[in-house]
Design an enzyme around this catalytic site. Structure first.
Site, PDB file in Angstrom:
ATOM      1  N   ARG A 127      -2.446   3.973  11.914  1.00 42.01           N
ATOM      2  CA  ARG A 127      -1.881   2.740  11.185  1.00 42.01           C
ATOM      3  C   ARG A 127      -2.538   1.359  12.109  1.00 42.01           C
ATOM      4  O   ARG A 127      -1.776   1.096  12.943  1.00 42.01           O
ATOM      5  CB  ARG A 127      -0.436   2.401  10.829  1.00 42.01           C
ATOM      6  CG  ARG A 127      -0.119   1.386   9.997  1.00 42.01           C
ATOM      7  CD  ARG A 127      -0.347   1.701   8.557  1.00 42.01           C
ATOM      8  NE  ARG A 127       0.364   0.202   8.286  1.00 42.01           N
ATOM      9  CZ  ARG A 127       0.320  -0.674   7.890  1.00 42.01           C
ATOM     10  NH1 ARG A 127      -0.659  -1.790   8.685  1.00 42.01           N
ATOM     11  NH2 ARG A 127       0.659  -1.395   6.720  1.00 42.01           N
ATOM     12  N   ASP A 132      -1.154  -5.815   6.474  1.00 37.40           N
ATOM     13  CA  ASP A 132      -0.796  -4.804   5.129  1.00 37.40           C
ATOM     14  C   ASP A 132      -1.241  -5.512   4.369  1.00 37.40           C
ATOM     15  O   ASP A 132      -2.070  -6.519   3.986  1.00 37.40           O
ATOM     16  CB  ASP A 132       1.089  -5.422   4.700  1.00 37.40           C
ATOM     17  CG  ASP A 132       1.528  -4.399   4.326  1.00 37.40           C
ATOM     18  OD1 ASP A 132       1.144  -3.724   4.313  1.00 37.40           O
ATOM     19  OD2 ASP A 132       3.144  -4.784   3.419  1.00 37.40           O
ATOM     20  N   GLU A 135      -1.906  -2.056  -1.502  1.00 33.70           N
ATOM     21  CA  GLU A 135      -1.159  -0.962  -1.979  1.00 33.70           C
ATOM     22  C   GLU A 135      -1.769  -0.482  -3.318  1.00 33.70           C
ATOM     23  O   GLU A 135      -1.905  -1.087  -3.887  1.00 33.70           O
ATOM     24  CB  GLU A 135       0.496  -1.447  -1.954  1.00 33.70           C
ATOM     25  CG  GLU A 135       0.971  -1.087  -1.108  1.00 33.70           C
ATOM     26  CD  GLU A 135       1.645  -0.235  -0.568  1.00 33.70           C
ATOM     27  OE1 GLU A 135       1.454   0.720  -0.628  1.00 33.70           O
ATOM     28  OE2 GLU A 135       1.054  -0.102   0.760  1.00 33.70           O
ATOM     29  N   ARG A 175       2.208   8.397  11.956  1.00 31.52           N
ATOM     30  CA  ARG A 175       1.067   7.473  12.150  1.00 31.52           C
ATOM     31  C   ARG A 175       1.164   7.000  13.485  1.00 31.52           C
ATOM     32  O   ARG A 175       1.983   6.347  13.961  1.00 31.52           O
ATOM     33  CB  ARG A 175       0.553   6.399  10.930  1.00 31.52           C
ATOM     34  CG  ARG A 175       0.539   7.393   9.917  1.00 31.52           C
ATOM     35  CD  ARG A 175       0.684   6.379   8.175  1.00 31.52           C
ATOM     36  NE  ARG A 175       1.458   5.501   8.228  1.00 31.52           N
ATOM     37  CZ  ARG A 175       1.272   4.159   7.256  1.00 31.52           C
ATOM     38  NH1 ARG A 175       0.627   4.041   6.588  1.00 31.52           N
ATOM     39  NH2 ARG A 175       2.406   3.818   7.597  1.00 31.52           N
TER      40      ARG A 175
END
Length: 263
Positions: A127, A132, A135, A175
């Site tokens: 990750r 971010d 999505e 992760r």
């Protein structure tokens, strides 16, 4: 009784042995033999070399097949070098650990598997720390705008390439959270930073568990520039902008609401 045809040596062997005190046997040891460095230095060198080789192998050359196999003392102290075998979303991928790189034979003596069946349970989920990305569509949720753009860019940037991941911790999904670097045109690039510059990711906004590896200010400065230049997800109307964190929060709220209260 002594049997006929028995040799003298055999008779001596049958004679009872006298007990010898431990102190007497110690005094009989030839200590002069050990005073000569030529008699013990080779043994010391061989032993030291073997132990050092084992430590180097375990620390730097032993291949790590998955996140659960990473020793706790590796986090924040070591990095993992390997090849990206798949990209799952805009901010995570799978890494096949190749310790030592080409010097250890990877790529010419030792091959990285390419088939999905051969890679099963042999890669480390990574990750990317501090970012971010929008999505994608999964778990019945719709895709967020620019999620396919982020995934396509990340795939073209690192898929099949060798990267180095500076690891920090394991998250709740097992992760490994890491700052990831890749060589592009002989220059080492921070993958997370490059995504922010292009408006394909925001800085990580979670209240707890955020990990930047000391790069938070650098990432936020890059985000301000990308926003000012209206790159990527910042190109639309600011009034309707929804960050990946806000999108996930909204999806979670909608899923917890009773069906008759949803608009």
């Amino acid at each position: 009784m002594v049997w006929p045809f028995t040799s003298a040596s055999e008779k001596d062997e049958e004679a009872p042995r006298q007990p010898v005190a431990w102190s007497d046997s110690l005094n009989e040891t030839d200590w002069e033999h050990y005073k000569d460095p030529r008699n013990w230095i080779p043994t010391l060198l061989v032993t030291t070399t073997v132990l050092a080789s084992l430590k180097i192998y375990r620390s730097y050359l032993r291949r790590i097949p998955g996140a659960v196999h990473i020793q706790p003392n590796f986090f924040r102290r070591r990095s993992l070098f390997g090849r990206v075998t798949s990209v799952g979303d805009g901010d995570n991928f799978h890494l096949y650990h190749t310790p030592g790189g080409r010097l250890a034979g990877w790529g010419w003596l030792r091959k990285v598997p390419v088939k999905k069946a051969e890679l099963k349970n042999k890669t480390i989920p990574i990750r990317i720390a501090g970012v971010d990305a929008p999505e994608g569509a999964h778990f019945g949720r719709p895709a967020q705008p620019f999620s396919t753009d982020a995934l396509a860019w990340l795939s073209s940037y690192i898929l099949g390439r060798r990267v180095r991941a500076k690891i920090y911790k394991r998250d709740q999904y097992d992760r490994v959270v890491a700052t990831v670097f890749v060589r592009r045109w002989l220059l080492r690039r921070d993958v997370g930073l490059e995504m922010i510059k292009r408006g394909l990711a925001t800085t990580y906004e979670a209240r707890t568990g955020a990990e930047f590896g000391g790069l938070e200010e650098k990432y936020k400065a890059a985000e301000i520039k990308a926003k000012a230049k209206k790159r990527g997800m910042w190109g639309g109307n600011p009034q309707f902008f929804e960050s990946p964190r806000d999108f996930k929060t909204r999806m979670n709220l909608e899923e917890t609401q009773p069906p008759n209260t949803k608009s």
